[in-house]
Design a protein around this motif. Sequence first.
Motif, PDB file in Angstrom:
ATOM      1  N   PRO A 117      -1.391  -0.724  -2.325  1.00 38.10           N
ATOM      2  CA  PRO A 117      -1.692   0.314  -1.330  1.00 38.10           C
ATOM      3  C   PRO A 117      -1.649   1.732  -1.910  1.00 38.10           C
ATOM      4  O   PRO A 117      -2.447   2.580  -1.520  1.00 38.10           O
ATOM      5  CB  PRO A 117      -0.606   0.128  -0.275  1.00 38.10           C
ATOM      6  CG  PRO A 117      -0.235  -1.304  -0.378  1.00 38.10           C
ATOM      7  CD  PRO A 117      -0.358  -1.639  -1.833  1.00 38.10           C
ATOM      8  N   VAL A 166       3.991   2.264   7.773  1.00 38.09           N
ATOM      9  CA  VAL A 166       3.969   0.842   8.121  1.00 38.09           C
ATOM     10  C   VAL A 166       4.723   0.000   7.098  1.00 38.09           C
ATOM     11  O   VAL A 166       5.555  -0.833   7.465  1.00 38.09           O
ATOM     12  CB  VAL A 166       2.517   0.347   8.294  1.00 38.09           C
ATOM     13  CG1 VAL A 166       2.474  -1.143   8.506  1.00 38.09           C
ATOM     14  CG2 VAL A 166       1.857   1.072   9.449  1.00 38.09           C
ATOM     15  N   LEU A 167       4.452   0.197   5.818  1.00 35.21           N
ATOM     16  CA  LEU A 167       5.125  -0.623   4.800  1.00 35.21           C
ATOM     17  C   LEU A 167       6.639  -0.393   4.763  1.00 35.21           C
ATOM     18  O   LEU A 167       7.398  -1.365   4.693  1.00 35.21           O
ATOM     19  CB  LEU A 167       4.491  -0.382   3.432  1.00 35.21           C
ATOM     20  CG  LEU A 167       3.042  -0.871   3.304  1.00 35.21           C
ATOM     21  CD1 LEU A 167       2.490  -0.531   1.930  1.00 35.21           C
ATOM     22  CD2 LEU A 167       2.933  -2.344   3.579  1.00 35.21           C
ATOM     23  N   GLU A 192      -5.701  -5.241   5.696  1.00 35.81           N
ATOM     24  CA  GLU A 192      -5.451  -6.138   4.581  1.00 35.81           C
ATOM     25  C   GLU A 192      -6.739  -6.553   3.885  1.00 35.81           C
ATOM     26  O   GLU A 192      -6.813  -7.613   3.293  1.00 35.81           O
ATOM     27  CB  GLU A 192      -4.693  -7.369   5.070  1.00 35.81           C
ATOM     28  CG  GLU A 192      -3.345  -7.053   5.642  1.00 35.81           C
ATOM     29  CD  GLU A 192      -2.376  -6.510   4.612  1.00 35.81           C
ATOM     30  OE1 GLU A 192      -2.470  -6.907   3.436  1.00 35.81           O
ATOM     31  OE2 GLU A 192      -1.533  -5.687   4.979  1.00 35.81           O
ATOM     32  N   ASP A 201      -6.085   5.880   7.040  1.00 36.76           N
ATOM     33  CA  ASP A 201      -5.537   4.551   7.305  1.00 36.76           C
ATOM     34  C   ASP A 201      -4.545   4.127   6.221  1.00 36.76           C
ATOM     35  O   ASP A 201      -3.447   3.676   6.515  1.00 36.76           O
ATOM     36  CB  ASP A 201      -6.679   3.544   7.413  1.00 36.76           C
ATOM     37  CG  ASP A 201      -6.194   2.167   7.775  1.00 36.76           C
ATOM     38  OD1 ASP A 201      -5.394   2.055   8.731  1.00 36.76           O
ATOM     39  OD2 ASP A 201      -6.615   1.200   7.106  1.00 36.76           O
ATOM     40  N   ARG A 208      -0.430   3.663   6.374  1.00 37.41           N
ATOM     41  CA  ARG A 208       0.152   2.381   5.968  1.00 37.41           C
ATOM     42  C   ARG A 208       1.211   2.572   4.889  1.00 37.41           C
ATOM     43  O   ARG A 208       2.288   1.981   4.962  1.00 37.41           O
ATOM     44  CB  ARG A 208      -0.953   1.452   5.470  1.00 37.41           C
ATOM     45  CG  ARG A 208      -0.517   0.037   5.406  1.00 37.41           C
ATOM     46  CD  ARG A 208      -1.650  -0.941   5.251  1.00 37.41           C
ATOM     47  NE  ARG A 208      -2.872  -0.391   4.726  1.00 37.41           N
ATOM     48  CZ  ARG A 208      -3.362  -0.700   3.530  1.00 37.41           C
ATOM     49  NH1 ARG A 208      -2.734  -1.545   2.764  1.00 37.41           N
ATOM     50  NH2 ARG A 208      -4.490  -0.178   3.129  1.00 37.41           N
TER      51      ARG A 208
END
Length: 87
Positions: A9, A57-58, A2, A49, A53
């Motif tokens: 992103p 991840v999102l 973050e 990374d 994400r």
Amino acid sequence: MERFLAISPKSQMWLFHTALALNILGMVLTDMWLPMVVGTIVTTYLSIDVMVRVRYVLPMKKMMRDLEHENASLRRKMTDVEETSVY
């Protein structure tokens, strides 16, 4: 990660991938190997990374949020049914 809150992103993904391509191009075109190798390693990490994400991840966080909302609504319905069945 973050740390980069100013841009989205997906924009970060494009930025880091562009930086990685420029670092690799700089390694090919110049004799400054050590700084370019360090920059390439750093931008490779950032690119991977942010890609993980954005792709995993999102969407998982969104799915978890939806499941928690559905769980809360089902719990409310259960308590409503229990309250009406008592009478």
